[in-house]
Design a protein around this motif. Sequence first.
Motif: not given
Length: 437
Positions: A306-332
């Motif tokens: 799947l790495e060859q598909r060009g979307g590396a870190y896709y799930s980190d980008a999206s789920l870190n955002l879900v985490d920050a919103i849901y858990n009110d993390l105030n992270t950058i």
Amino acid sequence: MTKSSLKLAIIGGGSSYTPELIEGVLKRLDHLPVKEIHFVDIEAGQNKLEIIVDLARRMVEKVGADITLKASLDRRAAIKEADFVMTQFRVGGLQARASDERIPLKYDVIGQETTGPGGFAKALRTIPVILDICNDIEELAPNAWMLNFTNPAGLVTEAVQKYTKVKTIGLCNVPVSMEMMIAEMMGCSPDKLTLECAGLNHLLWAHRAWLDGKDVTAEVLGKVGDGANFSMTNIFEEPWDPVFLKALGAIPCPYHRYFYQTDAMLAEEKGSAERDGTRAEQVMATERELFELYQDTSLDQKPEQLEQRGGAYYSDASLNLVDAIYNDLNTIHVVNVRNNGTIAGLPDDAVIECSAVVGNWGARPLAVGHLSPAVSGLVHQVKAYEQLTVEAAVHGDYDQAFMALANNPLVPDIKRAKAILDDILKANHDYLPQFSH
């Protein structure tokens, strides 16, 4: 947000990227109580959708997670009462992308998925569909956050911000990839790094890089100019001129090669298209292989291919955002948000990509002020193109579409702008009802 269980709706659930998203959810179950994931796709994608959900079930069963997985063609059922709606679809599929890449090449113009005329064509097809999805969200899940991964992410997010009431943040895997590559160059872990990012989607600069409180921008630029790996799977790594990087004084994202090294990138694209097919045509082959792998009933994790598909870190980008919103993390996080004075001189309602603090109220961008003259001209020109494209897509306005391409820095003259526009409208006739008048 105090809900003890979360529902995710994945629009474009039959995407080959979805297993990465599932992996990300399973990694975060101790602090993200996801209890339901509803994948939705269109009829043409039904076969892929079924393959994806079967693989997702095996992944969920492997770790014994208590998550209900649903897959259907019923978008409204997926959106109803969702907490997060994730959009990751491609109107017209890879076939349409291949035409986006080939049409400009005919006229000696960069043919690429998100920059130049290719990104323009994709925006025209995508914006009406995303606005339609937003109507459903407003009605069925008014408190949901829509996290948009659909390209061109900045343009799509701007249309949603301007024309709907949906709470939305646009995101992209480029900023995360930049951080990972810079950390690798500097031999440090990514959490030791701070990047001060501002620009537009796929036109992003890290204006400053800090490592343990020390400004290392010049050092990073030196390493990039010296040939350190600083590109994405889907972008040809044309070497950077170290003298140019020093003069620029900001770290460009990999997509800047199209703007700063246009001739070399165009030559590479034309050669590659003749030899191996355009990027979309190559991706079609990768996709076929991936879906064959996904059908293996013993596979219960995301495959390395799947790495060859060009979307590396896709799930980190999206789920870190879900985490920050849901858990009110105030992270950058680096996200696509309304400008509201963040970058001086750009309209308030323009969507920019920049570092922002994210909590349960959404994303608050960190003020940037005036950009350096070394980068501000390009930002203003691309933003003018983007604003015109959004209006053209929403209203099916030929004049604004023509002006959008005439203002795009990758389109050298109006004669070509007009010819490319007419070809795009013809090739995409079935996907552009707004232009049928």
